[in-house]
Design a protein around this motif. Structure first.
Motif, PDB file in Angstrom:
ATOM      1  N   TRP A 143     103.835  65.869  97.530  1.00 43.26           N
ATOM      2  CA  TRP A 143     105.100  66.531  97.185  1.00 43.26           C
ATOM      3  C   TRP A 143     104.880  67.939  96.638  1.00 43.26           C
ATOM      4  CZ3 TRP A 143     106.651  68.266  92.392  1.00 43.26           C
ATOM      5  CH2 TRP A 143     105.898  67.856  91.292  1.00 43.26           C
ATOM      6  N   ILE A 144     103.775  68.134  95.901  1.00 45.45           N
ATOM      7  CA  ILE A 144     103.460  69.475  95.391  1.00 45.45           C
ATOM      8  C   ILE A 144     103.093  70.409  96.539  1.00 45.45           C
ATOM      9  CG2 ILE A 144     101.864  70.821  93.981  1.00 45.45           C
ATOM     10  CD1 ILE A 144     101.721  68.504  92.032  1.00 45.45           C
ATOM     11  N   ALA A 145     102.286  69.891  97.473  1.00 43.19           N
ATOM     12  CA  ALA A 145     101.894  70.695  98.636  1.00 43.19           C
ATOM     13  C   ALA A 145     103.113  71.061  99.472  1.00 43.19           C
ATOM     14  CB  ALA A 145     100.873  69.930  99.480  1.00 43.19           C
ATOM     15  N   LEU A 146     104.029  70.099  99.618  1.00 39.86           N
ATOM     16  CA  LEU A 146     105.240  70.337 100.398  1.00 39.86           C
ATOM     17  C   LEU A 146     106.128  71.389  99.726  1.00 39.86           C
ATOM     18  CD1 LEU A 146     106.868  69.492 102.884  1.00 39.86           C
ATOM     19  CD2 LEU A 146     107.958  67.738 101.476  1.00 39.86           C
ATOM     20  N   VAL A 147     106.319  71.268  98.430  1.00 40.36           N
ATOM     21  CA  VAL A 147     107.131  72.234  97.687  1.00 40.36           C
ATOM     22  C   VAL A 147     106.505  73.628  97.760  1.00 40.36           C
ATOM     23  CG1 VAL A 147     107.900  72.917  95.382  1.00 40.36           C
ATOM     24  CG2 VAL A 147     108.183  70.550  96.123  1.00 40.36           C
ATOM     25  N   ALA A 148     105.181  73.687  97.635  1.00 38.66           N
ATOM     26  CA  ALA A 148     104.492  74.977  97.694  1.00 38.66           C
ATOM     27  C   ALA A 148     104.629  75.604  99.079  1.00 38.66           C
ATOM     28  CB  ALA A 148     103.014  74.804  97.341  1.00 38.66           C
ATOM     29  N   GLY A 149     104.478  74.777 100.126  1.00 40.80           N
ATOM     30  CA  GLY A 149     104.612  75.290 101.486  1.00 40.80           C
ATOM     31  C   GLY A 149     106.001  75.834 101.769  1.00 40.80           C
ATOM     32  N   VAL A 150     107.013  75.066 101.371  1.00 41.59           N
ATOM     33  CA  VAL A 150     108.403  75.514 101.554  1.00 41.59           C
ATOM     34  C   VAL A 150     108.673  76.748 100.707  1.00 41.59           C
ATOM     35  CG1 VAL A 150     110.820  74.898 101.188  1.00 41.59           C
ATOM     36  CG2 VAL A 150     109.253  73.227 102.182  1.00 41.59           C
ATOM     37  N   GLY A 151     108.093  76.784  99.508  1.00 41.91           N
ATOM     38  CA  GLY A 151     108.264  77.939  98.634  1.00 41.91           C
ATOM     39  C   GLY A 151     107.708  79.214  99.245  1.00 41.91           C
ATOM     40  N   LEU A 187     112.943  85.399 102.261  1.00 43.64           N
ATOM     41  CA  LEU A 187     114.030  85.851 101.392  1.00 43.64           C
ATOM     42  C   LEU A 187     113.645  86.958 100.424  1.00 43.64           C
ATOM     43  CD1 LEU A 187     115.622  82.380 100.529  1.00 43.64           C
ATOM     44  CD2 LEU A 187     116.192  83.931 102.403  1.00 43.64           C
ATOM     45  N   VAL A 188     112.333  87.178 100.237  1.00 45.77           N
ATOM     46  CA  VAL A 188     111.897  88.198  99.283  1.00 45.77           C
ATOM     47  C   VAL A 188     111.015  89.257  99.945  1.00 45.77           C
ATOM     48  CG1 VAL A 188     110.705  88.653  97.110  1.00 45.77           C
ATOM     49  CG2 VAL A 188     112.012  86.536  97.382  1.00 45.77           C
ATOM     50  N   TYR A 189     109.859  88.828 100.471  1.00 40.00           N
ATOM     51  CA  TYR A 189     108.890  89.806 100.997  1.00 40.00           C
ATOM     52  C   TYR A 189     109.457  90.642 102.138  1.00 40.00           C
ATOM     53  CZ  TYR A 189     104.868  91.741 103.426  1.00 40.00           C
ATOM     54  OH  TYR A 189     104.009  92.600 104.057  1.00 40.00           O
ATOM     55  N   TYR A 190     109.922  89.985 103.205  1.00 34.80           N
ATOM     56  CA  TYR A 190     110.398  90.740 104.366  1.00 34.80           C
ATOM     57  C   TYR A 190     111.637  91.596 104.068  1.00 34.80           C
ATOM     58  CZ  TYR A 190     106.953  88.674 107.489  1.00 34.80           C
ATOM     59  OH  TYR A 190     105.776  88.322 108.106  1.00 34.80           O
ATOM     60  N   PRO A 191     112.639  91.063 103.358  1.00 34.06           N
ATOM     61  CA  PRO A 191     113.768  91.948 103.020  1.00 34.06           C
ATOM     62  C   PRO A 191     113.363  93.136 102.146  1.00 34.06           C
ATOM     63  CG  PRO A 191     114.434  89.667 102.809  1.00 34.06           C
ATOM     64  CD  PRO A 191     112.937  89.660 103.012  1.00 34.06           C
ATOM     65  N   THR A 192     112.401  92.919 101.249  1.00 30.65           N
ATOM     66  CA  THR A 192     111.969  93.996 100.355  1.00 30.65           C
ATOM     67  C   THR A 192     111.295  95.125 101.117  1.00 30.65           C
ATOM     68  OG1 THR A 192     111.676  92.450  98.511  1.00 30.65           O
ATOM     69  CG2 THR A 192     110.537  94.571  98.353  1.00 30.65           C
ATOM     70  N   TYR A 193     110.466  94.773 102.106  1.00 30.22           N
ATOM     71  CA  TYR A 193     109.671  95.788 102.799  1.00 30.22           C
ATOM     72  C   TYR A 193     110.107  96.024 104.239  1.00 30.22           C
ATOM     73  CZ  TYR A 193     106.831  95.302  98.685  1.00 30.22           C
ATOM     74  OH  TYR A 193     106.423  95.262  97.380  1.00 30.22           O
ATOM     75  N   ILE A 194     111.302  95.592 104.580  1.00 27.61           N
ATOM     76  CA  ILE A 194     111.778  95.760 105.958  1.00 27.61           C
ATOM     77  C   ILE A 194     111.900  97.235 106.338  1.00 27.61           C
ATOM     78  CG2 ILE A 194     114.235  95.687 105.371  1.00 27.61           C
ATOM     79  CD1 ILE A 194     114.621  94.107 107.988  1.00 27.61           C
ATOM     80  N   PHE A 195     112.173  98.097 105.348  1.00 27.10           N
ATOM     81  CA  PHE A 195     112.291  99.533 105.614  1.00 27.10           C
ATOM     82  C   PHE A 195     111.005 100.060 106.245  1.00 27.10           C
ATOM     83  CE2 PHE A 195     111.770 103.972 104.248  1.00 27.10           C
ATOM     84  CZ  PHE A 195     112.915 104.532 104.781  1.00 27.10           C
ATOM     85  N   THR A 244     121.930  97.164 101.702  1.00 24.86           N
ATOM     86  CA  THR A 244     122.200  95.952 100.935  1.00 24.86           C
ATOM     87  C   THR A 244     121.228  94.843 101.330  1.00 24.86           C
ATOM     88  OG1 THR A 244     123.769  94.988 102.520  1.00 24.86           O
ATOM     89  CG2 THR A 244     124.642  96.582 100.917  1.00 24.86           C
ATOM     90  N   TYR A 245     121.097  93.878 100.423  1.00 27.84           N
ATOM     91  CA  TYR A 245     120.233  92.726 100.702  1.00 27.84           C
ATOM     92  C   TYR A 245     120.744  91.967 101.922  1.00 27.84           C
ATOM     93  CZ  TYR A 245     117.859  88.253 100.125  1.00 27.84           C
ATOM     94  OH  TYR A 245     117.117  87.120 100.345  1.00 27.84           O
ATOM     95  N   GLY A 246     122.069  91.851 102.044  1.00 24.72           N
ATOM     96  CA  GLY A 246     122.654  91.141 103.179  1.00 24.72           C
ATOM     97  C   GLY A 246     122.311  91.800 104.505  1.00 24.72           C
ATOM     98  N   GLU A 247     122.328  93.134 104.552  1.00 24.71           N
ATOM     99  CA  GLU A 247     121.978  93.848 105.780  1.00 24.71           C
ATOM    100  C   GLU A 247     120.519  93.616 106.140  1.00 24.71           C
ATOM    101  OE1 GLU A 247     125.100  97.636 105.387  1.00 24.71           O
ATOM    102  OE2 GLU A 247     123.064  97.788 104.577  1.00 24.71           O
ATOM    103  N   LYS A 248     119.648  93.630 105.140  1.00 26.62           N
ATOM    104  CA  LYS A 248     118.222  93.405 105.387  1.00 26.62           C
ATOM    105  C   LYS A 248     117.963  91.985 105.867  1.00 26.62           C
ATOM    106  CE  LYS A 248     116.917  96.727 101.804  1.00 26.62           C
ATOM    107  NZ  LYS A 248     116.283  96.901 100.485  1.00 26.62           N
ATOM    108  N   LEU A 249     118.596  91.016 105.210  1.00 25.30           N
ATOM    109  CA  LEU A 249     118.400  89.615 105.580  1.00 25.30           C
ATOM    110  C   LEU A 249     118.925  89.346 106.987  1.00 25.30           C
ATOM    111  CD1 LEU A 249     117.299  86.956 104.489  1.00 25.30           C
ATOM    112  CD2 LEU A 249     119.596  86.422 103.660  1.00 25.30           C
ATOM    113  N   HIS A 250     120.020  89.988 107.351  1.00 28.79           N
ATOM    114  CA  HIS A 250     120.587  89.814 108.691  1.00 28.79           C
ATOM    115  C   HIS A 250     119.590  90.272 109.753  1.00 28.79           C
ATOM    116  CE1 HIS A 250     123.039  90.771 112.247  1.00 28.79           C
ATOM    117  NE2 HIS A 250     123.788  89.756 111.842  1.00 28.79           N
ATOM    118  N   ILE A 251     118.897  91.389 109.495  1.00 25.51           N
ATOM    119  CA  ILE A 251     117.912  91.881 110.459  1.00 25.51           C
ATOM    120  C   ILE A 251     116.753  90.899 110.592  1.00 25.51           C
ATOM    121  CG2 ILE A 251     116.224  93.720 110.898  1.00 25.51           C
ATOM    122  CD1 ILE A 251     118.202  95.639 109.524  1.00 25.51           C
ATOM    123  N   ILE A 252     116.357  90.271 109.478  1.00 26.96           N
ATOM    124  CA  ILE A 252     115.260  89.301 109.503  1.00 26.96           C
ATOM    125  C   ILE A 252     115.654  88.036 110.268  1.00 26.96           C
ATOM    126  CG2 ILE A 252     113.812  87.787 108.093  1.00 26.96           C
ATOM    127  CD1 ILE A 252     113.080  90.755 107.924  1.00 26.96           C
TER     128      ILE A 252
END
Length: 197
Positions: free
Chosen positions: A44-52, A59-67, A87-95
């Motif tokens: 369960w720890i491995a699964l949570v870490a993988g999903v994390g 949700l964080v890395y790619y939207p942050t550095y998509i520019f 906006t974060y929404g515009e970045k996430l949409h591109i991802i």
């Protein structure tokens, strides 16, 4: 598709958004999952870490550095078209939907000023984070040498268009495209200031 051609055609900069983030994120999640399993970590720890890891990348890395990664934009005698990434929404949409390119347009008559911001100039924007140390730019895109075209519109709004990826991958071809870009601006009686070729 021609990257460099006559002024009547479009000149492209940046990378086209792709499905790479949606493919790489689960792969890294699986790598972390199986690595932890190999260390006898509870399932369960491995699964949570993988999903994390998957969620952190998507949700964080790619939207942050998509520019730096996928700032696709183009210029022609009809104006500039770019992907909005304010906006974060515009970045996430591109991802999440890389093939649904909702380009915005800037007409030359709506451009007040244009300038190139290079490494030697500090830009008041969170889009570029520059450190002094060398780290491989392929894996850490924020280390790309900043080359940005700043467009100030008549209403005062600023649009930043990335040039750093092009300079990193093919400086000679990018210099040629920059000359074409300057020529288009001159034809429209606009001047690009602080050009660093």
């Amino acid at each position: 598709m021609k990257e460099v051609s006559s002024m009547v055609d479009k000149i492209y900069f940046g990378r086209q958004p792709s499905y790479a983030p949606l493919i790489k994120s689960p792969i890294w999640g699986l790598i972390v999952f199986f690595f932890l399993i190999s260390l006898s970590v509870p399932l369960w720890i491995a699964l949570v870490a993988g999903v994390g890891v998957i969620l952190a990348l998507l949700l964080v890395y790619y939207p942050t550095y998509i520019f730096h990664l996928y700032d696709r934009w183009m210029i022609s005698e009809n104006g500039i078209r770019y992907l909005p990434m304010k906006t974060y929404g515009e970045k996430l949409h591109i991802i999440l939907f890389p093939k649904q390119n909702n380009f915005r347009s800037i007409q030359f008559e709506n451009i007040q000023t244009a300038r190139i911001i290079s490494r030697t100039e500090v830009k008041d924007s969170s889009d570029v984070v520059a450190f002094g140390a060398y780290i491989p730019e392929v894996f850490m895109p924020w280390m790309l040498k900043p080359h940005i075209l700043e467009i100030k519109q008549m209403d005062g709004k600023l649009v930043y268009l990335d040039l750093s990826w092009d300079f990193r991958n093919n400086k000679q071809a990018t210099n040629s495209k920059m000359i074409q870009l300057q020529n288009i601006f001159k034809k429209e009686n606009k001047i690009i200031m602080d050009v660093d070729l």
